[in-house]
Design a protein around this motif. Sequence first.
Motif, mmCIF file in Angstrom:
data_model
loop_
_atom_site.group_PDB
_atom_site.id
_atom_site.type_symbol
_atom_site.label_atom_id
_atom_site.label_comp_id
_atom_site.label_asym_id
_atom_site.label_seq_id
_atom_site.Cartn_x
_atom_site.Cartn_y
_atom_site.Cartn_z
ATOM 1 N N MET A 1 43.754 43.403 -32.194
ATOM 2 C CA MET A 1 43.931 42.607 -31.083
ATOM 3 C C MET A 1 45.449 42.296 -31.130
ATOM 4 O O MET A 1 45.983 41.804 -31.955
ATOM 5 N N THR A 2 46.103 42.685 -29.734
ATOM 6 C CA THR A 2 47.728 42.459 -29.622
ATOM 7 C C THR A 2 48.180 40.976 -29.496
ATOM 8 O O THR A 2 47.338 40.265 -28.738
ATOM 9 N N SER A 3 49.340 40.826 -30.152
ATOM 10 C CA SER A 3 49.632 39.456 -29.944
ATOM 11 C C SER A 3 50.464 39.531 -28.669
ATOM 12 O O SER A 3 51.067 40.354 -28.324
ATOM 13 N N ILE A 4 50.886 38.100 -28.308
ATOM 14 C CA ILE A 4 51.355 37.773 -27.016
ATOM 15 C C ILE A 4 52.664 37.216 -27.677
ATOM 16 O O ILE A 4 52.982 36.264 -28.333
ATOM 17 N N THR A 18 54.876 34.324 -31.900
ATOM 18 C CA THR A 18 53.710 35.306 -31.260
ATOM 19 C C THR A 18 52.175 34.432 -31.386
ATOM 20 O O THR A 18 52.187 33.831 -32.270
ATOM 21 N N SER A 20 48.125 35.174 -31.008
ATOM 22 C CA SER A 20 46.822 36.266 -30.901
ATOM 23 C C SER A 20 45.433 35.315 -31.182
ATOM 24 O O SER A 20 45.661 34.526 -32.000
ATOM 25 N N GLU A 43 47.799 39.154 -39.632
ATOM 26 C CA GLU A 43 47.353 38.469 -38.282
ATOM 27 C C GLU A 43 46.271 39.354 -37.660
ATOM 28 O O GLU A 43 45.321 38.726 -37.261
ATOM 29 N N GLU A 44 46.518 40.578 -37.771
ATOM 30 C CA GLU A 44 45.381 41.536 -37.242
ATOM 31 C C GLU A 44 43.938 41.355 -37.831
ATOM 32 O O GLU A 44 43.029 41.769 -37.313
ATOM 33 N N ASN A 47 42.668 37.509 -36.466
ATOM 34 C CA ASN A 47 42.631 37.050 -35.026
ATOM 35 C C ASN A 47 41.341 37.416 -34.251
ATOM 36 O O ASN A 47 41.232 37.099 -33.273
ATOM 37 N N LYS A 51 42.901 31.506 -34.176
ATOM 38 C CA LYS A 51 44.160 31.576 -33.133
ATOM 39 C C LYS A 51 45.388 31.726 -34.166
ATOM 40 O O LYS A 51 45.526 30.721 -35.101
#
Length: 267
Positions: A1-4, A18, A20, A43-44, A47, A51
Amino acid sequence: MTSIQKTIAFKGGNAHYTVSGKGPAVVFLHGFLENSSMWEVYEERLNHRFKVLAIDLPGHGKTTCFGYVHSMELMAEMVLGVLKKEKLRKVSFVGHSMGGYVALAFAEAYPDMMKGLCLFFSTARADTKVKKEGRNKAISLVKRNAKSFVRHSIPLLFRPKNRILFRDEIKALKSEALRTSKQGIIAALEGMKIRDDREIVIKFAPYPVHFVIGEKDPIIPLDQIMEQLRDKPHISYKVIKGCGHMGHIEEREWCWEEIQYAVESFS
Ligand code: MLT
């Protein structure tokens, strides 16, 4: 899932972070000369259940410098701004080194917002007199030549034997760190130098606290952490064998186990 990628306005500048995923919130705070991208690998993996927020602390990554001293309290106030923007009332923190000092300042000011605290190669103690003198020397060096300070400092975060093994990673870290402005470096050094001792915060924490410790950490020595843990049986910890200060690189998988354990047990 890519992060914003997101920013909020803070004290006349911008704070970058960021986000995600969905689920209980976990906030990652990087260390000195690092930025939020250090957490990408973890993170990957998190997520899809959590959150995940990774914040660029003042003067680091894409976040502005807000003055000549970035105290841990100022950094914590900026973190609060991000959490308010994201409408988060209770979060878990994972803080690497200086990021841990910021999480502790946050925990002291806003204990009700804490779900748990993972001090990742970090300490609750203030700088000793010797360490403060070292900060002053570092500040003079940065004033003279910030780039050479950065190039010299990064390898020293690793266990000596790992400096060859992780030559490529050290090169990449140096080029990231070289993007930190001179003012950002000095403001962080000044802020760390004047930070309060927060052993009391972890001693009476009404939320879980977990330490991840490098057996060979050249910055935050194992015995200093063991002293802090002596009268605090409620605090959990893990010593990562043979690891320096940069566990997320030197012992990525062992550290993943610990981060996973911490955030799952906090939530
Ligand atoms: C860090 O990695 O954030 C710093 O080395 C911590 C410190 O200098 O105390």
